[in-house]
Design an enzyme around this catalytic site. Structure first.
Site, mmCIF file in Angstrom:
data_model
loop_
_atom_site.group_PDB
_atom_site.id
_atom_site.type_symbol
_atom_site.label_atom_id
_atom_site.label_comp_id
_atom_site.label_asym_id
_atom_site.label_seq_id
_atom_site.Cartn_x
_atom_site.Cartn_y
_atom_site.Cartn_z
ATOM 1 C CB SER A 139 -0.818 -0.012 1.156
ATOM 2 O OG SER A 139 -1.473 1.312 1.392
ATOM 3 C CE1 TYR A 152 -5.240 -1.701 4.295
ATOM 4 C CE2 TYR A 152 -3.904 0.124 4.030
ATOM 5 C CZ TYR A 152 -4.633 -0.961 3.454
ATOM 6 O OH TYR A 152 -4.534 -1.117 2.025
HETATM 7 P P1 NAP Z 1 -11.587 -5.093 -1.595
HETATM 8 O O1 NAP Z 1 -12.655 -5.013 -2.647
HETATM 9 O O2 NAP Z 1 -12.271 -4.957 -0.048
HETATM 10 O O3 NAP Z 1 -10.988 -6.808 -1.613
HETATM 11 C C1 NAP Z 1 -10.386 -7.360 -0.190
HETATM 12 C C2 NAP Z 1 -10.297 -8.624 -0.427
HETATM 13 O O4 NAP Z 1 -9.875 -9.643 0.531
HETATM 14 C C3 NAP Z 1 -11.785 -9.550 -0.769
HETATM 15 O O5 NAP Z 1 -11.843 -10.471 -1.994
HETATM 16 C C4 NAP Z 1 -12.015 -9.866 0.390
HETATM 17 O O6 NAP Z 1 -13.111 -10.950 0.593
HETATM 18 C C5 NAP Z 1 -10.746 -10.663 0.958
HETATM 19 N N1 NAP Z 1 -10.583 -10.642 2.246
HETATM 20 C C6 NAP Z 1 -10.770 -9.772 3.179
HETATM 21 N N2 NAP Z 1 -10.762 -10.537 4.471
HETATM 22 C C7 NAP Z 1 -10.586 -11.786 3.842
HETATM 23 C C8 NAP Z 1 -10.370 -13.070 4.920
HETATM 24 N N3 NAP Z 1 -10.293 -13.202 6.227
HETATM 25 N N4 NAP Z 1 -9.993 -14.199 4.136
HETATM 26 C C9 NAP Z 1 -9.998 -14.162 2.907
HETATM 27 N N5 NAP Z 1 -10.041 -13.162 1.957
HETATM 28 C C10 NAP Z 1 -10.378 -11.984 2.924
HETATM 29 O O7 NAP Z 1 -10.495 -4.251 -1.396
HETATM 30 P P2 NAP Z 1 -9.416 -4.103 -2.641
HETATM 31 O O8 NAP Z 1 -9.202 -2.490 -2.614
HETATM 32 O O9 NAP Z 1 -9.499 -4.831 -3.828
HETATM 33 O O10 NAP Z 1 -8.059 -4.602 -1.635
HETATM 34 C C11 NAP Z 1 -7.152 -5.562 -2.082
HETATM 35 C C12 NAP Z 1 -5.795 -5.530 -1.581
HETATM 36 O O11 NAP Z 1 -5.061 -4.209 -2.179
HETATM 37 C C13 NAP Z 1 -5.934 -5.256 0.061
HETATM 38 O O12 NAP Z 1 -4.409 -5.756 0.570
HETATM 39 C C14 NAP Z 1 -5.769 -3.691 0.320
HETATM 40 O O13 NAP Z 1 -5.184 -3.540 1.531
HETATM 41 C C15 NAP Z 1 -4.817 -3.265 -0.965
HETATM 42 N N6 NAP Z 1 -4.974 -1.957 -1.480
HETATM 43 C C16 NAP Z 1 -6.030 -1.446 -1.848
HETATM 44 C C17 NAP Z 1 -5.941 0.026 -2.247
HETATM 45 C C18 NAP Z 1 -7.165 0.508 -2.855
HETATM 46 O O14 NAP Z 1 -7.086 1.795 -2.951
HETATM 47 N N7 NAP Z 1 -8.250 0.125 -3.076
HETATM 48 C C19 NAP Z 1 -4.868 0.406 -2.052
HETATM 49 C C20 NAP Z 1 -3.705 -0.074 -1.464
HETATM 50 C C21 NAP Z 1 -3.854 -1.193 -1.062
HETATM 51 P P3 NAP Z 1 -14.483 -10.490 0.705
HETATM 52 O O15 NAP Z 1 -15.104 -9.901 -0.477
HETATM 53 O O16 NAP Z 1 -15.345 -11.693 1.378
HETATM 54 O O17 NAP Z 1 -14.414 -9.494 2.014
#
Ligand code: NAP
Length: 247
Positions: A139, A152
């Site tokens: 991140s 986080y």
């Molecule tokens: P998201 O749409 O909330 O996706 C998160 C994913 O992780 C979902 O598939 C979620 O499943 C899964 N997950 C959460 N808890 C879990 C658990 N206990 N066991 C198995 N799977 C689990 O968010 P995203 O933005 O795509 O995030 C993906 C990654 O990118 C994360 O590591 C996040 O920190 C990172 N990130 C995102 C951003 C951003 O701007 N969006 C920026 C920097 C980093 P469910 O759908 O079942 O909850």
């Protein structure tokens, strides 16, 4: 001859692949020819359907990383050589009010489960003498402090550190370990920020590219880091942020 970026005949496992960035990564890897296992605590049917509709190969696996050891047995004899640790959660509160429950939940999924999933993958590859690649999703808060997200931020700084130590230890086994630090990407994870008009405006004003990122912006980078084109890239935390950190 297969191209420098081809993932044909590779088997990949992507965590948190039912939505958002993980879904886009699974689709991108499959687009380069990898057979992709889409891992979620809910079934990744939509992702599998998208991949199959495009002529790719995918299956779905249920794992809940609330148990950080959930992937312990998954790699044994299964032929995976690519791993993308994307599953992650965020919980917001002022640091003075932050609860132990939220701290443990975030650190367990984002950092502890990520490490032990890497460990299970690395053990299998090293035992078999196979080369491979790990991509961890870090991140901007692997570099910056953020606001109201102490667990986080700690976990994502941890992801950067874990990426570097594993890169050091596993380079001699032909396993690259890198991380992607996404900027502000439009997913469920950032819905609250995008709905806060003031924060959203401030964020957009600071992004040189002038837009939120799409999950596909991260998918392509992950496919590159998994490919032969990146075989001398290891221990990197690559920001994909529309220029945010350069500002
Ligand atoms: P998201 O749409 O909330 O996706 C998160 C994913 O992780 C979902 O598939 C979620 O499943 C899964 N997950 C959460 N808890 C879990 C658990 N206990 N066991 C198995 N799977 C689990 O968010 P995203 O933005 O795509 O995030 C993906 C990654 O990118 C994360 O590591 C996040 O920190 C990172 N990130 C995102 C951003 C951003 O701007 N969006 C920026 C920097 C980093 P469910 O759908 O079942 O909850």
């Amino acid at each position: 001859m297969s191209g420098l970026f081809s993932l044909a005949s590779k088997r990949a496992l992507v965590t948190g692949a039912n939505t958002g960035i993980g879904q886009a990564i699974a689709v991108a890897l499959a687009g380069q020819g990898a057979a992709v296992t889409c891992v979620g605590r809910r079934a990744c049917d939509e992702t599998v359907e998208r991949i199959e509709a495009a002529g790719g190969t995918a299956d779905s696996l249920l794992l809940d990383f609330a148990d950080p050891m959930a992937a312990k047995e998954v790699f044994k004899g299964a032929g995976y050589t690519l791993l993308v640790n994307n599953a992650g959660i965020i919980r917001r509160a002022d640091s003075v009010d932050y609860s132990e429950e939220d701290w443990d939940a975030v650190v367990d999924v984002n950092m502890k489960a990520l490490f032990f999933t890497c460990q299970a993958f690395g053990r299998e590859l090293i035992a078999k003498g196979q080369e491979g690649a790990v991509v961890n999703i870090a991140s901007l808060l692997s570099f910056q402090g953020g606001i109201r997200v102490p667990a986080y931020t700690a976990s994502k700084h941890g992801v950067a550190g874990i990426t570097k130590i594993l890169a050091n230890e596993w380079a001699r086994h032909g396993i690259t370990v890198n991380a992607i630090a996404p900027g502000y990407i439009a997913t469920n994870n950032t819905e609250a920020l995008r709905e806060d008009a003031e924060r959203s405006k401030a964020i957009l004003e600071r992004i040189p590219a002038g837009r939120w990122g799409d999950p596909e912006d991260i998918g392509g980078t992950a496919a590159y880091l998994c490919s032969r084109a990146a075989r001398y890239v290891t221990g990197a935390v690559l920001n994909v942020d529309g220029g945010w950190l350069a500002r």
